[in-house]
Design an enzyme around this catalytic site. Structure first.
Site, PDB file in Angstrom:
ATOM      1  N   ASN A   4       9.499   2.806   2.774  1.00 12.34           N
ATOM      2  CA  ASN A   4      10.886   2.517   2.393  1.00 12.34           C
ATOM      3  C   ASN A   4      11.760   3.081   3.497  1.00 12.34           C
ATOM      4  O   ASN A   4      11.977   4.285   3.576  1.00 12.34           O
ATOM      5  CB  ASN A   4      11.206   3.182   1.043  1.00 12.34           C
ATOM      6  CG  ASN A   4      12.675   3.072   0.684  1.00 12.34           C
ATOM      7  OD1 ASN A   4      13.426   2.342   1.336  1.00 12.34           O
ATOM      8  ND2 ASN A   4      13.092   3.795  -0.349  1.00 12.34           N
ATOM      9  N   TRP A   5      12.251   2.185   4.340  1.00  9.26           N
ATOM     10  CA  TRP A   5      13.023   2.644   5.507  1.00  9.26           C
ATOM     11  C   TRP A   5      14.394   3.189   5.117  1.00  9.26           C
ATOM     12  O   TRP A   5      15.065   3.813   5.913  1.00  9.26           O
ATOM     13  CB  TRP A   5      13.239   1.478   6.482  1.00  9.26           C
ATOM     14  CG  TRP A   5      12.021   1.085   7.263  1.00  9.26           C
ATOM     15  CD1 TRP A   5      10.727   1.507   7.092  1.00  9.26           C
ATOM     16  CD2 TRP A   5      11.987   0.167   8.365  1.00  9.26           C
ATOM     17  NE1 TRP A   5       9.895   0.918   8.002  1.00  9.26           N
ATOM     18  CE2 TRP A   5      10.643   0.084   8.806  1.00  9.26           C
ATOM     19  CE3 TRP A   5      12.955  -0.595   9.014  1.00  9.26           C
ATOM     20  CZ2 TRP A   5      10.258  -0.731   9.871  1.00  9.26           C
ATOM     21  CZ3 TRP A   5      12.572  -1.410  10.078  1.00  9.26           C
ATOM     22  CH2 TRP A   5      11.229  -1.473  10.502  1.00  9.26           C
ATOM     23  N   LYS A   6      14.833   2.905   3.902  1.00 11.08           N
ATOM     24  CA  LYS A   6      16.200   3.260   3.484  1.00 11.08           C
ATOM     25  C   LYS A   6      17.190   2.704   4.518  1.00 11.08           C
ATOM     26  O   LYS A   6      16.909   1.656   5.106  1.00 11.08           O
ATOM     27  CB  LYS A   6      16.322   4.774   3.268  1.00 11.08           C
ATOM     28  CG  LYS A   6      15.227   5.271   2.317  1.00 11.08           C
ATOM     29  CD  LYS A   6      15.428   6.663   1.818  1.00 11.08           C
ATOM     30  CE  LYS A   6      14.283   7.032   0.885  1.00 11.08           C
ATOM     31  NZ  LYS A   6      14.435   8.370   0.305  1.00 11.08           N
ATOM     32  N   GLY A  50      12.855  13.495   0.188  1.00 11.77           N
ATOM     33  CA  GLY A  50      13.565  13.926   1.385  1.00 11.77           C
ATOM     34  C   GLY A  50      13.754  15.431   1.484  1.00 11.77           C
ATOM     35  O   GLY A  50      14.527  15.909   2.306  1.00 11.77           O
ATOM     36  N   GLU A  98      18.042   6.803  -5.567  1.00 15.07           N
ATOM     37  CA  GLU A  98      19.306   6.783  -4.821  1.00 15.07           C
ATOM     38  C   GLU A  98      20.234   5.688  -5.347  1.00 15.07           C
ATOM     39  O   GLU A  98      21.460   5.866  -5.357  1.00 15.07           O
ATOM     40  CB  GLU A  98      19.008   6.613  -3.322  1.00 15.07           C
ATOM     41  CG  GLU A  98      18.415   7.902  -2.750  1.00 15.07           C
ATOM     42  CD  GLU A  98      17.452   7.729  -1.592  1.00 15.07           C
ATOM     43  OE1 GLU A  98      17.432   6.651  -0.973  1.00 15.07           O
ATOM     44  OE2 GLU A  98      16.691   8.692  -1.320  1.00 15.07           O
ATOM     45  N   GLU A 105       8.591   8.875  -8.359  1.00 15.64           N
ATOM     46  CA  GLU A 105       9.278   9.602  -7.295  1.00 15.64           C
ATOM     47  C   GLU A 105      10.138  10.700  -7.908  1.00 15.64           C
ATOM     48  O   GLU A 105      11.304  10.438  -8.277  1.00 15.64           O
ATOM     49  CB  GLU A 105      10.161   8.650  -6.486  1.00 15.64           C
ATOM     50  CG  GLU A 105       9.391   7.545  -5.799  1.00 15.64           C
ATOM     51  CD  GLU A 105      10.102   7.063  -4.542  1.00 15.64           C
ATOM     52  OE1 GLU A 105       9.414   6.960  -3.516  1.00 15.64           O
ATOM     53  OE2 GLU A 105      11.318   6.834  -4.563  1.00 15.64           O
ATOM     54  N   GLY A 158       9.142   7.483   2.490  1.00 13.68           N
ATOM     55  CA  GLY A 158      10.473   7.423   3.083  1.00 13.68           C
ATOM     56  C   GLY A 158      10.427   7.844   4.545  1.00 13.68           C
ATOM     57  O   GLY A 158       9.988   7.101   5.422  1.00 13.68           O
ATOM     58  N   GLY A 159      10.860   9.068   4.805  1.00 13.25           N
ATOM     59  CA  GLY A 159      10.997   9.564   6.182  1.00 13.25           C
ATOM     60  C   GLY A 159       9.793   9.296   7.078  1.00 13.25           C
ATOM     61  O   GLY A 159       9.955   8.850   8.225  1.00 13.25           O
ATOM     62  N   HIS A 190      15.343   2.612  -7.423  1.00  9.72           N
ATOM     63  CA  HIS A 190      15.178   3.841  -6.641  1.00  9.72           C
ATOM     64  C   HIS A 190      16.218   4.864  -7.106  1.00  9.72           C
ATOM     65  O   HIS A 190      17.352   4.503  -7.441  1.00  9.72           O
ATOM     66  CB  HIS A 190      15.355   3.540  -5.144  1.00  9.72           C
ATOM     67  CG  HIS A 190      14.901   4.687  -4.292  1.00  9.72           C
ATOM     68  ND1 HIS A 190      15.684   5.802  -4.112  1.00  9.72           N
ATOM     69  CD2 HIS A 190      13.750   4.907  -3.632  1.00  9.72           C
ATOM     70  CE1 HIS A 190      15.015   6.665  -3.345  1.00  9.72           C
ATOM     71  NE2 HIS A 190      13.841   6.143  -3.038  1.00  9.72           N
ATOM     72  N   SER A 198       8.319  13.094  -0.179  1.00  7.03           N
ATOM     73  CA  SER A 198       7.785  13.994   0.848  1.00  7.03           C
ATOM     74  C   SER A 198       6.290  13.826   1.092  1.00  7.03           C
ATOM     75  O   SER A 198       5.577  14.804   1.330  1.00  7.03           O
ATOM     76  CB  SER A 198       8.136  15.449   0.521  1.00  7.03           C
ATOM     77  OG  SER A 198       9.551  15.635   0.513  1.00  7.03           O
TER      78      SER A 198
HETATM   79  P1  13P Z   1      10.694  10.777   1.474  1.00  2.00           P
HETATM   80  O1  13P Z   1       9.274  10.324   1.793  1.00  2.00           O
HETATM   81  O2  13P Z   1      11.567  10.795   2.689  1.00  2.00           O
HETATM   82  O3  13P Z   1      10.710  12.022   0.682  1.00  2.00           O
HETATM   83  O4  13P Z   1      11.337   9.626   0.541  1.00  2.00           O
HETATM   84  C1  13P Z   1      10.631   9.167  -0.544  1.00  2.00           C
HETATM   85  C2  13P Z   1      11.299   7.966  -1.074  1.00  2.00           C
HETATM   86  O5  13P Z   1      12.411   8.040  -1.598  1.00  2.00           O
HETATM   87  C3  13P Z   1      10.623   6.681  -0.923  1.00  2.00           C
HETATM   88  O6  13P Z   1      11.235   5.678  -1.669  1.00  2.00           O
END
Ligand code: 13P
Length: 257
Positions: free
Chosen positions: A12-14, A177, A101, A171, A236-237, A99, A215
């Site tokens: 998930n590149w966000k 993050g 967010e 999640e 994510g990251g 998600h 994470s």
């Molecule tokens: P991180 O891997 O950066 O913690 O993010 C997880 C995430 O929100 C994937 O959708």
């Protein structure tokens, strides 16, 4: 419960990425993922403007692509929204829905998340339905209640055949993050709970991929993915660096051996 479910790792590149760096990342991911093939499915969910780029660079590779949200509506006067069918024009497979967010910053309700999941399925996309508790909810021991209600709101909108076609991502909000992943044991407990809830809805619950997100890194992926009910990850990251993302995909391959 079968240990032979395929693993699935989705990035998930966000709201990250620009054309030039994406080209490098997508090309490296496509080439690295081809070496994994058996048993591990790999996907990336990119920002909408880069869907065409993902299609151009990933078509013919083993990597599938998708989006990070989708409208609950098929079409119409919904300024700023993107319909599932539009993403299909670019070969999308996945749409993340719910998600944390989006729930937090865009006030998405459980009902809206359910409607988005249903719309994605009707169009032929695979929704990756995210559920997760906040730190406060975990400390109040309300984790199962919270994620149970989040999942129920989605399942309520789906028939059994549709429910069998979703992906669920656990999640925990406190792990996203933050560098502080859930432990493998914490995650497995929640995944077992989710599997049980899915089984109340559909006979194929054992086949529904349950991803962990929050994470995930090359260092912790193998232990997480080795758990009975953890079928892969939503990353994510670490999905923004091909080396890390591919190492996480490799960890999924390793636990299958
Ligand atoms: P991180 O891997 O950066 O913690 O993010 C997880 C995430 O929100 C994937 O959708």
């Amino acid at each position: 419960m079968s240990r032979q479910r395929a693993k699935l790792v989705v990035g998930n590149w966000k709201m990250h990425g620009r054309m030039q760096e994406n080209a490098v990342l997508l090309t490296e991911v496509a080439s690295g993922a081809s070496a994994l093939r058996n048993g591990v499915d790999v996907g990336v969910c990119v920002p909408y403007p880069y869907l065409a780029q993902a299609q151009a660079l990933l078509e013919g590779s083993v990597v599938r692509w998708g989006v990070q949200d989708v409208s609950a509506h098929a079409q119409g006067a919904f300024t700023g929204e993107v319909a599932a069918e539009m993403t299909l024009d670019f070969g999308a497979t996945y749409a993340i829905v719910g998600h944390s967010e989006r729930r937090a910053y865009h006030h998405e309700t459980p009902e809206l998340v359910g409607a988005k999941a249903r719309r994605a399925l009707e169009a032929g996309l695979t929704p990756i339905v995210c559920v997760g508790e906040t730190l406060d909810e975990r400390e109040r021991e309300a984790t199962e209640q919270v994620i149970g209600a989040q999942l129920d709101a989605v399942l309520l909108m789906l028939n059994e055949e549709q429910a069998a076609r979703i992906v669920v991502a656990y999640e925990p909000v406190w792990a996203i993050g933050t560098g502080k992943s859930a432990t493998a044991d914490q995650a497995q407990r929640v995944h077992a709970f989710l599997r049980k809830k899915l089984a109340e809805k559909c006979a194929a619950a054992a086949e529904v991929p349950l991803l962990y997100g929050g994470s995930v890194k090359p260092e912790n992926a193998q232990e997480l993915f080795g758990q009975q009910d953890i079928d892969g990850g939503l990353i994510g990251g670490a999905s923004l660096k091909s080396k890390d993302f591919l190492a996480i995909c490799q960890a999924a391959r390793t636990v299958l051996q």
